[in-house]
Design a protein around this motif. Sequence first.
Motif, PDB file in Angstrom:
ATOM      1  N   LYS B  27      92.518  28.474  -4.543  1.00  0.00           N
ATOM      2  CA  LYS B  27      93.330  28.321  -3.328  1.00  0.00           C
ATOM      3  C   LYS B  27      94.654  29.054  -3.572  1.00  0.00           C
ATOM      4  N   PRO B  28      95.002  29.950  -2.670  1.00  0.00           N
ATOM      5  CA  PRO B  28      96.249  30.712  -2.856  1.00  0.00           C
ATOM      6  C   PRO B  28      97.472  29.865  -2.514  1.00  0.00           C
ATOM      7  N   LYS B  52     107.988  22.206 -14.819  1.00  0.00           N
ATOM      8  CA  LYS B  52     106.596  21.836 -15.125  1.00  0.00           C
ATOM      9  C   LYS B  52     105.948  21.085 -13.959  1.00  0.00           C
ATOM     10  N   ALA B  53     106.761  20.360 -13.185  1.00  0.00           N
ATOM     11  CA  ALA B  53     106.245  19.533 -12.098  1.00  0.00           C
ATOM     12  C   ALA B  53     105.685  20.344 -10.933  1.00  0.00           C
ATOM     13  N   THR B  54     105.952  21.650 -10.912  1.00  0.00           N
ATOM     14  CA  THR B  54     105.515  22.433  -9.749  1.00  0.00           C
ATOM     15  C   THR B  54     104.035  22.804  -9.837  1.00  0.00           C
ATOM     16  N   TYR B  55     103.462  23.018  -8.655  1.00  0.00           N
ATOM     17  CA  TYR B  55     102.062  23.437  -8.544  1.00  0.00           C
ATOM     18  C   TYR B  55     101.890  24.832  -9.146  1.00  0.00           C
ATOM     19  N   THR B  56     102.866  25.677  -8.891  1.00  0.00           N
ATOM     20  CA  THR B  56     102.818  27.068  -9.377  1.00  0.00           C
ATOM     21  C   THR B  56     102.831  27.133 -10.905  1.00  0.00           C
ATOM     22  N   TYR B  81     110.905  27.540   3.501  1.00  0.00           N
ATOM     23  CA  TYR B  81     109.780  26.601   3.574  1.00  0.00           C
ATOM     24  C   TYR B  81     108.973  26.592   2.261  1.00  0.00           C
ATOM     25  N   TYR B  82     108.684  27.771   1.699  1.00  0.00           N
ATOM     26  CA  TYR B  82     107.892  27.841   0.465  1.00  0.00           C
ATOM     27  C   TYR B  82     108.593  27.147  -0.708  1.00  0.00           C
ATOM     28  N   GLY B  83     109.920  26.984  -0.590  1.00  0.00           N
ATOM     29  CA  GLY B  83     110.672  26.324  -1.648  1.00  0.00           C
ATOM     30  C   GLY B  83     110.837  24.827  -1.443  1.00  0.00           C
ATOM     31  N   ILE B  84     110.572  24.372  -0.234  1.00  0.00           N
ATOM     32  CA  ILE B  84     110.764  22.953   0.098  1.00  0.00           C
ATOM     33  C   ILE B  84     109.490  22.139  -0.112  1.00  0.00           C
ATOM     34  N   VAL B  85     108.346  22.725   0.290  1.00  0.00           N
ATOM     35  CA  VAL B  85     107.074  22.002   0.317  1.00  0.00           C
ATOM     36  C   VAL B  85     106.202  22.383  -0.885  1.00  0.00           C
ATOM     37  N   SER B  86     105.462  21.416  -1.432  1.00  0.00           N
ATOM     38  CA  SER B  86     104.575  21.713  -2.558  1.00  0.00           C
ATOM     39  C   SER B  86     103.183  22.126  -2.084  1.00  0.00           C
ATOM     40  N   GLY B  87     102.584  23.074  -2.803  1.00  0.00           N
ATOM     41  CA  GLY B  87     101.222  23.531  -2.518  1.00  0.00           C
ATOM     42  C   GLY B  87     100.173  22.463  -2.807  1.00  0.00           C
ATOM     43  N   ASN B  89     100.206  19.694  -1.428  1.00  0.00           N
ATOM     44  CA  ASN B  89     100.005  18.990  -0.159  1.00  0.00           C
ATOM     45  C   ASN B  89      99.685  19.893   1.030  1.00  0.00           C
ATOM     46  N   GLU B  90     100.011  21.163   0.920  1.00  0.00           N
ATOM     47  CA  GLU B  90      99.835  22.030   2.085  1.00  0.00           C
ATOM     48  C   GLU B  90      99.301  23.403   1.701  1.00  0.00           C
ATOM     49  N   ASP B  91      98.616  24.033   2.649  1.00  0.00           N
ATOM     50  CA  ASP B  91      98.221  25.431   2.496  1.00  0.00           C
ATOM     51  C   ASP B  91      99.336  26.251   3.136  1.00  0.00           C
ATOM     52  N   LYS B  92     100.222  26.752   2.280  1.00  0.00           N
ATOM     53  CA  LYS B  92     101.426  27.404   2.800  1.00  0.00           C
ATOM     54  C   LYS B  92     101.146  28.775   3.412  1.00  0.00           C
TER      55      LYS B  92
END
Lengths: 188, 188
Positions: B27-28, B52-56, B81-87, B89-92
């Motif tokens: 998933k991108p 470390k906590a980030t999806y990326t 937006y890409y900096g506020i929401v985590s991947g 939970n969402e398909d950015k």
Amino acid sequence: MKKSIGAKTIIFPTPVLVIGTYDTHNKPNLMTVAWGGICCSAPPCVAISLRKATYTYNNIMEKKAFTINILSEDMVKNADYYGIVSGKNEDKFLRTNITPVKSDLIDAPYGKEFPFVLECRLLKSLEIGLHTQFIGEILDVKAEESILDKSSLPDMERLKPFSFDPATRNYFRTGKMLAKGFSIGREV
Amino acid sequence: MKKSIGAKTIIFPTPVLVIGTYDTHNKPNLMTVAWGGICCSAPPCVAISLRKATYTYNNIMEKKAFTINILSEDMVKNADYYGIVSGKNEDKFLRTNITPVKSDLIDAPYGKEFPFVLECRLLKSLEIGLHTQFIGEILDVKAEESILDKSSLPDMERLKPFSFDPATRNYFRTGKMLAKGFSIGREV
């Protein structure tokens, strides 16, 4: 339609960081680098990359300390000069009438006339290739009161920092405010 | 007169780098980071720092690859937006109507609609503290033809990149050209 332009070291914007160091004889030096950026929030750290051939490389290796000075638009000539000439051959503080001030925290000088200064203690160095990366822990930030806002934070409109374009090798002004961060994205 | 404002992670300008990765299920994802910069000329390398906590973070650890997308002013809302929401939970990509394109060089996606992209292979990772630094070797840079000048170099006036101010957390436009690099300093 996208076109490949090759493996170039280009991102936008690239900063213009004036590095202050002492040599073994405590002669102060300034050097401009564009390869760098903040690299950790806690401890607060900044990374700069230098070639081994530079005078500043040896100074940081020796003193384990450096300052990062951010200049205003009206000093773009200074910043460019500090990147062209080596401290081996010239006293760059003297030549540009900048007063070296020894940091009270680290063994490195900053420019009294520069508006914004980070004082860094060398934390790590990393060999990458042509460049060595130095990671400095930011021990303090000092700013001219004239560029601070009511919250004692630097005001971009007063500081007037500029950036470097690695593609054309020209300096660019900072423009007007575009949007509020951690805010406009909520409209998505 | 200089005032101490504490050990803050502030330099100017700070970039707005949109990182493209795949997760284990391919998933991108897109994530915006401001802690980064070019760190070596040969091999051409760029450093980005992530918690470390980030999806990326996990995606890069898994795929050993990432893209860096530089956006134009008109996409500042996306970047925020890409900096506020985590991947997680969402398909950015989907949410912002950006088309993921798999790089032909690395196992990472970029945005078809983004004007300027670096394709990076993970070279090293370095634990610093709260942030881990990823050093990527730039294998290629791809740019929309519409932002290139006659020499096939990106033209700042057409790309219209913007920067982040870590002090006020606002985005700023790139201004006009200020001076020619490796040139104006010779007047000193």
